[in-house]
Write an enzyme that holds these catalytic residues in place. Structure first.
Site, PDB file in Angstrom:
ATOM      1  N   GLY A  12     -73.629 -12.629 -34.249  1.00 39.89           N
ATOM      2  CA  GLY A  12     -74.647 -12.969 -33.254  1.00 39.89           C
ATOM      3  C   GLY A  12     -76.061 -13.077 -33.788  1.00 39.89           C
ATOM      4  O   GLY A  12     -77.022 -12.884 -33.031  1.00 39.89           O
ATOM      5  N   SER A  13     -76.213 -13.440 -35.074  1.00 39.52           N
ATOM      6  CA  SER A  13     -77.590 -13.523 -35.585  1.00 39.52           C
ATOM      7  C   SER A  13     -78.349 -14.709 -34.977  1.00 39.52           C
ATOM      8  O   SER A  13     -79.568 -14.629 -34.772  1.00 39.52           O
ATOM      9  CB  SER A  13     -77.610 -13.574 -37.116  1.00 39.52           C
ATOM     10  OG  SER A  13     -77.156 -14.811 -37.585  1.00 39.52           O
ATOM     11  N   MET A  90     -66.388 -19.296 -32.068  1.00 44.26           N
ATOM     12  CA  MET A  90     -65.400 -19.885 -32.960  1.00 44.26           C
ATOM     13  C   MET A  90     -64.101 -20.223 -32.231  1.00 44.26           C
ATOM     14  O   MET A  90     -63.031 -19.725 -32.574  1.00 44.26           O
ATOM     15  CB  MET A  90     -65.151 -18.938 -34.147  1.00 44.26           C
ATOM     16  CG  MET A  90     -66.416 -18.553 -34.890  1.00 44.26           C
ATOM     17  SD  MET A  90     -67.403 -19.968 -35.447  1.00 44.26           S
ATOM     18  CE  MET A  90     -66.620 -20.278 -37.011  1.00 44.26           C
ATOM     19  N   ARG A  91     -64.214 -21.064 -31.221  1.00 45.03           N
ATOM     20  CA  ARG A  91     -63.039 -21.527 -30.485  1.00 45.03           C
ATOM     21  C   ARG A  91     -63.094 -23.048 -30.364  1.00 45.03           C
ATOM     22  O   ARG A  91     -64.175 -23.606 -30.155  1.00 45.03           O
ATOM     23  CB  ARG A  91     -63.046 -20.958 -29.053  1.00 45.03           C
ATOM     24  CG  ARG A  91     -62.851 -19.493 -28.953  1.00 45.03           C
ATOM     25  CD  ARG A  91     -61.412 -19.075 -29.009  1.00 45.03           C
ATOM     26  NE  ARG A  91     -60.542 -19.814 -28.096  1.00 45.03           N
ATOM     27  CZ  ARG A  91     -59.217 -19.735 -28.106  1.00 45.03           C
ATOM     28  NH1 ARG A  91     -58.607 -18.958 -28.979  1.00 45.03           N
ATOM     29  NH2 ARG A  91     -58.485 -20.436 -27.248  1.00 45.03           N
ATOM     30  N   ILE A  92     -61.952 -23.683 -30.487  1.00 43.44           N
ATOM     31  CA  ILE A  92     -61.873 -25.112 -30.175  1.00 43.44           C
ATOM     32  C   ILE A  92     -61.831 -25.233 -28.660  1.00 43.44           C
ATOM     33  O   ILE A  92     -61.071 -24.511 -27.999  1.00 43.44           O
ATOM     34  CB  ILE A  92     -60.619 -25.730 -30.826  1.00 43.44           C
ATOM     35  CG1 ILE A  92     -60.772 -25.691 -32.354  1.00 43.44           C
ATOM     36  CG2 ILE A  92     -60.396 -27.152 -30.330  1.00 43.44           C
ATOM     37  CD1 ILE A  92     -59.545 -26.119 -33.119  1.00 43.44           C
ATOM     38  N   ASN A 107     -74.318 -26.749 -29.755  1.00 45.07           N
ATOM     39  CA  ASN A 107     -73.669 -25.943 -30.789  1.00 45.07           C
ATOM     40  C   ASN A 107     -74.526 -25.981 -32.045  1.00 45.07           C
ATOM     41  O   ASN A 107     -75.246 -26.945 -32.284  1.00 45.07           O
ATOM     42  CB  ASN A 107     -72.285 -26.542 -31.091  1.00 45.07           C
ATOM     43  CG  ASN A 107     -71.526 -25.754 -32.151  1.00 45.07           C
ATOM     44  OD1 ASN A 107     -71.492 -24.525 -32.115  1.00 45.07           O
ATOM     45  ND2 ASN A 107     -70.923 -26.450 -33.104  1.00 45.07           N
ATOM     46  N   HIS A 109     -73.998 -25.679 -36.247  1.00 42.74           N
ATOM     47  CA  HIS A 109     -72.941 -25.721 -37.266  1.00 42.74           C
ATOM     48  C   HIS A 109     -73.596 -25.639 -38.644  1.00 42.74           C
ATOM     49  O   HIS A 109     -74.605 -26.305 -38.895  1.00 42.74           O
ATOM     50  CB  HIS A 109     -72.130 -27.011 -37.125  1.00 42.74           C
ATOM     51  CG  HIS A 109     -70.996 -27.061 -38.101  1.00 42.74           C
ATOM     52  ND1 HIS A 109     -69.866 -26.277 -37.960  1.00 42.74           N
ATOM     53  CD2 HIS A 109     -70.835 -27.761 -39.253  1.00 42.74           C
ATOM     54  CE1 HIS A 109     -69.054 -26.504 -38.971  1.00 42.74           C
ATOM     55  NE2 HIS A 109     -69.619 -27.401 -39.774  1.00 42.74           N
ATOM     56  N   THR A 141     -69.224 -32.618 -28.107  1.00 45.16           N
ATOM     57  CA  THR A 141     -68.244 -33.584 -27.587  1.00 45.16           C
ATOM     58  C   THR A 141     -66.860 -32.972 -27.835  1.00 45.16           C
ATOM     59  O   THR A 141     -66.748 -31.961 -28.523  1.00 45.16           O
ATOM     60  CB  THR A 141     -68.349 -34.936 -28.335  1.00 45.16           C
ATOM     61  OG1 THR A 141     -68.037 -34.709 -29.704  1.00 45.16           O
ATOM     62  CG2 THR A 141     -69.726 -35.551 -28.204  1.00 45.16           C
ATOM     63  N   LEU A 144     -64.173 -31.514 -32.632  1.00 43.92           N
ATOM     64  CA  LEU A 144     -64.719 -30.281 -33.213  1.00 43.92           C
ATOM     65  C   LEU A 144     -65.927 -30.565 -34.118  1.00 43.92           C
ATOM     66  O   LEU A 144     -65.865 -31.453 -34.972  1.00 43.92           O
ATOM     67  CB  LEU A 144     -63.615 -29.581 -34.037  1.00 43.92           C
ATOM     68  CG  LEU A 144     -64.032 -28.297 -34.748  1.00 43.92           C
ATOM     69  CD1 LEU A 144     -64.265 -27.183 -33.753  1.00 43.92           C
ATOM     70  CD2 LEU A 144     -62.991 -27.897 -35.780  1.00 43.92           C
TER      71      LEU A 144
END
Ligand code: GAR
Length: 215
Positions: A12-13, A90-92, A107, A109, A141, A144
């Site tokens: 959670g940084s 970290m879930r699709i 998101n 990344h 979208t 992934l």
């Protein structure tokens, strides 16, 4: 003031960077809740210490992706968020979930998308020998780690970098660009229009951060 809900899975940084920006008066949002899919996510404690409502929706308790996503959406929607912020979640996500939050789901990344979607981005960047690496904030979208880019930050890949040193350099930039992107949204300057990112006039210049070593 806009309402945001932050989703995390671990440390959670990035969430902490958003809380710090809010506390510094640099991010005019109400962080309505932090939700994790893992009960043991360290970030849940950090959020609770900051006085933020926390929840977890354990993906292991559901038979499939759709039923988990439906329960997650129900949990999120009780806070009526203007923006849902994935910060190391970290879930699709299922197509239905993504469509439900179209234009209000972002998101971060740890790569310069579209390079290196998925996991182990820093090691893959080292293996490819790229000289410039970084991070991306984007609207989500159904594909992934893909979607219209809001802001990117670039860092150099230095001789002698390990996965850990490169990850740390990128993370430092993540903590700058995510509050920036959410600030644009909070100020009503950022939106998704016809599948493209629209930043109000004068803001596009800010959509890339390049570390001095890369310049
Ligand atoms: C961050 O590096 C974030 O970019 C990455 O997970 C890390 C979470 O760290 N996200 C992804 O890889 C999404 N595909 P944090 O929990 O300390 O913010």
């Amino acid at each position: 003031m806009k309402n945001i809900v932050i989703l995390i899975s671990g440390r959670g940084s990035n969430m902490e960077a958003l809380i710090a920006a809010r506390d510094a008066g640099d991010l005019p949002v109400n962080i309505a809740a932090v939700i994790s899919n893992r009960p043991d996510a360290a970030g849940l404690e950090t959020a609770a210490r900051a006085g933020i409502v926390t929840h977890f929706v354990n993906h292991k308790a559901f038979a499939g992706r759709e039923s988990f996503d439906a329960a997650l959406a129900e949990c999120i929607d009780q806070f009526a968020p203007d923006l849902v912020v994935l910060a190391g979640f970290m879930r699709i996500l299922s197509d239905g979930f993504v469509r439900h939050y179209e234009g209000r789901l972002v998101n971060i990344h740890p790569s310069l998308l579209p390079s290196f979607p998925g996991l182990h981005t820093h090691q893959r960047a080292l293996d490819e020998g790229v000289r410039i690496h970084g991070c991306t904030v984007h609207f989500v979208t159904p594909t992934l780690d893909h979607g219209p880019v809001i802001i990117q930050a670039a860092v150099p890949v230095l001789d002698g970098d390990s996965e850990a040193t490169l990850a740390a350099r990128v993370l430092c930039e993540e903590h700058k660009v995510y509050p920036q992107a959410v600030r644009w949204f909070a100020e009503g300057r950022l939106r998704l229009e016809g599948g493209r990112v629209r930043l109000d006039a004068g803001m596009a210049e800010g959509a890339v951060l390049i570390s001095p070593e890369v310049r």
